[in-house]
Structure formats: structure tokens, C-alpha cells
Write a protein that holds these residues in place. Structure first.
Motif, short mmCIF file in Angstrom:
data_model
loop_
_atom_site.label_atom_id
_atom_site.label_comp_id
_atom_site.label_asym_id
_atom_site.label_seq_id
_atom_site.Cartn_x
_atom_site.Cartn_y
_atom_site.Cartn_z
N UNK A 1 0.84 -1.14 0.11
CA UNK A 1 0.09 0.07 0.01
C UNK A 1 0.79 1.18 -0.07
N UNK A 2 0.54 1.93 -0.89
CA UNK A 2 1.33 3.45 -0.92
C UNK A 2 1.23 4.19 0.46
N UNK A 3 2.29 5.06 0.61
CA UNK A 3 2.04 5.84 1.79
C UNK A 3 1.04 6.98 1.89
N UNK A 6 -2.42 4.81 2.58
CA UNK A 6 -2.33 4.54 4.10
C UNK A 6 -2.52 5.83 4.87
N UNK A 7 -2.07 7.02 4.60
CA UNK A 7 -2.45 8.04 5.04
C UNK A 7 -3.83 8.65 5.09
N UNK A 8 -4.55 8.39 3.81
CA UNK A 8 -5.99 8.37 3.40
C UNK A 8 -6.58 7.63 4.44
N UNK A 66 4.84 9.88 18.53
CA UNK A 66 4.67 11.52 18.87
C UNK A 66 3.96 12.07 17.75
N UNK A 67 3.83 11.41 16.50
CA UNK A 67 2.81 12.18 15.63
C UNK A 67 2.46 10.97 14.81
N UNK A 68 1.57 11.61 13.71
CA UNK A 68 0.73 10.82 12.78
C UNK A 68 1.94 10.00 11.91
N UNK A 69 3.10 10.59 11.40
CA UNK A 69 4.23 10.22 10.55
C UNK A 69 4.52 8.83 11.50
N UNK A 70 4.94 8.90 12.77
CA UNK A 70 5.27 7.70 13.54
C UNK A 70 4.39 6.59 13.29
N UNK A 71 3.09 6.88 13.64
CA UNK A 71 2.03 5.89 13.61
C UNK A 71 1.98 5.18 11.98
N UNK A 72 2.00 6.02 11.04
CA UNK A 72 1.95 5.68 9.65
C UNK A 72 3.20 4.66 9.65
N UNK A 73 4.40 5.05 9.95
CA UNK A 73 5.55 4.01 9.95
C UNK A 73 5.26 2.80 10.47
N UNK A 74 4.85 2.65 11.60
CA UNK A 74 4.47 1.56 12.35
C UNK A 74 3.71 0.66 11.85
N UNK A 80 3.99 -4.94 6.28
CA UNK A 80 5.16 -5.49 5.37
C UNK A 80 5.27 -6.86 5.38
N UNK A 81 5.34 -7.43 6.68
CA UNK A 81 5.61 -8.99 6.87
C UNK A 81 4.46 -9.87 6.41
N UNK A 82 3.30 -9.26 6.56
CA UNK A 82 1.91 -9.70 6.33
C UNK A 82 1.81 -10.06 4.68
N UNK A 83 2.39 -8.85 4.00
CA UNK A 83 2.21 -8.90 2.60
C UNK A 83 3.13 -9.65 2.05
N UNK A 84 4.42 -9.87 2.61
CA UNK A 84 5.51 -10.78 2.07
C UNK A 84 5.01 -12.23 2.13
#
Length: 91
Positions: A1-3, A6-8, A66-74, A80-84
Motif C-alpha cells: 500500500x502506498x504511503x 495509508x494516510x488517507x 509522537x505524531x501521525x508520521x510515526x504511527x504511519x511508519x509503524x 509489510x511482513x503480512x504482505x510478504x
């Protein structure tokens, strides 16, 4: 999924939980930036994210965010492992 996708999806979750369709999230957004994003809303957002993306967070993962970006990264890292694994099972 594209970043962006995912953000949307995360934005849609936050809008639904907080009942505010005007919310716009970016990677720097924090809970303090959104008026109704309190501790109860935060728990509901995390639970909705787990359900939407079929993932589970460990408490240790949630504390340092601390922010939405960190949540998106997690979220991306957990997906990723599930997709693999699915790719390995595909014919």
C-alpha cells in the motif's frame, strides 16, 4: 500500500472516530493539534487502526509515537511482513 493511501485510510478512521469530516492529517500532526483527540479518542483510534489493517500493536510501540508520521511508519512496518507472507503463498 502506498504511503498516501495509508494516510488517507488513517485520516478516514480519525474522522470517523472524532466525527469530524474536516480533519486533515499530515505526518507532523499530533493529538494536540486536533481539538477532540483526547486519551479516550486515542484508544478508539488505535483499536480502529488495528481492526482496519488487521494488525496488533504492542504497548512498547505505542509509547514513543509522537505524531501521525510515526504511527504511519509503524502501521506500514507491521503490514509489510503480512504482505510478504501472502506473496510467498501466491502461486
Amino acid at each position: 500500500m502506498t504511503p498516501d493511501k495509508l494516510q488517507d485510510r488513517l485520516t478516514a478512521i480519525v474522522r470517523d472516530i472524532l466525527d469530524d469530516q474536516t480533519i486533515l492529517l499530515n505526518r507532523e500532526t499530533t493529538a494536540d493539534d486536533i481539538e477532540d483527540w483526547d486519551s479516550l479518542a486515542h484508544i478508539n483510534i488505535i483499536l480502529a487502526v488495528e481492526k482496519e489493517f488487521n494488525i496488533r500493536f504492542d504497548l512498547e510501540e505505542l509509547k514513543p509515537m509522537e505524531n501521525v508520521g510515526e504511527l504511519l511508519d509503524v502501521i506500514q512496518g507491521k503490514m509489510a511482513p503480512a504482505a510478504e507472507a501472502l506473496g510467498e503463498l501466491a502461486p
